[in-house]
Design a protein around this motif. Structure first.
Motif, mmCIF file in Angstrom:
data_model
loop_
_atom_site.group_PDB
_atom_site.id
_atom_site.type_symbol
_atom_site.label_atom_id
_atom_site.label_comp_id
_atom_site.label_asym_id
_atom_site.label_seq_id
_atom_site.Cartn_x
_atom_site.Cartn_y
_atom_site.Cartn_z
ATOM 1 N N GLY A 1 0.456 -1.167 -0.055
ATOM 2 C CA GLY A 1 -0.204 -0.267 0.121
ATOM 3 C C GLY A 1 0.780 1.443 -0.004
ATOM 4 N N LEU A 2 2.291 1.313 0.743
ATOM 5 C CA LEU A 2 2.691 2.389 0.572
ATOM 6 C C LEU A 2 3.517 2.765 -0.415
ATOM 7 N N SER A 3 3.916 1.477 -1.087
ATOM 8 C CA SER A 3 4.468 1.915 -1.934
ATOM 9 C C SER A 3 3.731 2.371 -3.285
ATOM 10 N N LEU A 4 2.441 1.612 -3.187
ATOM 11 C CA LEU A 4 1.228 2.467 -4.234
ATOM 12 C C LEU A 4 1.230 3.994 -4.349
ATOM 13 N N TRP A 5 1.565 4.473 -2.960
ATOM 14 C CA TRP A 5 1.741 5.598 -2.496
ATOM 15 C C TRP A 5 2.262 6.585 -3.093
ATOM 16 N N VAL A 6 3.405 6.223 -2.980
ATOM 17 C CA VAL A 6 5.127 6.705 -3.611
ATOM 18 C C VAL A 6 5.069 6.825 -5.702
ATOM 19 N N TRP A 7 4.006 5.959 -5.289
ATOM 20 C CA TRP A 7 3.517 5.864 -7.233
ATOM 21 C C TRP A 7 2.166 7.102 -7.620
ATOM 22 N N TYR A 8 1.714 7.121 -6.162
ATOM 23 C CA TYR A 8 0.327 8.173 -6.684
ATOM 24 C C TYR A 8 1.488 9.412 -6.458
ATOM 25 N N GLY A 9 2.369 9.471 -5.538
ATOM 26 C CA GLY A 9 3.014 11.122 -5.294
ATOM 27 C C GLY A 9 3.648 11.045 -6.224
#
Length: 85
Positions: free
Chosen positions: A45-53
């Protein structure tokens, strides 16, 4: 208040949430109370947030979640090293 500052402060607070757990694991060398599924889910989930960022070009999202990914990867490595076989 500048929204980037607000984002950085909020991100910093939530990003350090797993640090006490990591410190405890490293001190005690014991991971019996940790859930591997939780760690893997958080990293995903956190990795997806980084990608989104990156997609949104939002530095607070990138920095806070990238730090949290690193903390949780350290927790995962600790889990692998200290688990009872």
């Amino acid at each position: 208040m500048d929204e980037n500052i607000l984002g950085l402060v909020a991100g910093a607070i939530t990003s350090v949430a797993m640090l006490p757990q990591l410190i405890k694991v490293l001190k005690e060398k014991d991971v019996k109370d940790l859930s591997l599924v939780m760690i893997l889910t958080l990293i995903s989930g956190l990795s997806l947030w980084v990608w989104y960022g990156f997609l949104k070009d939002e530095l607070p999202i990138i920095l806070s979640n990238a730090f949290a990914v690193l903390v949780n990867i350290c927790l995962l490595i600790s889990y692998i090293i200290y688990r009872k076989k």
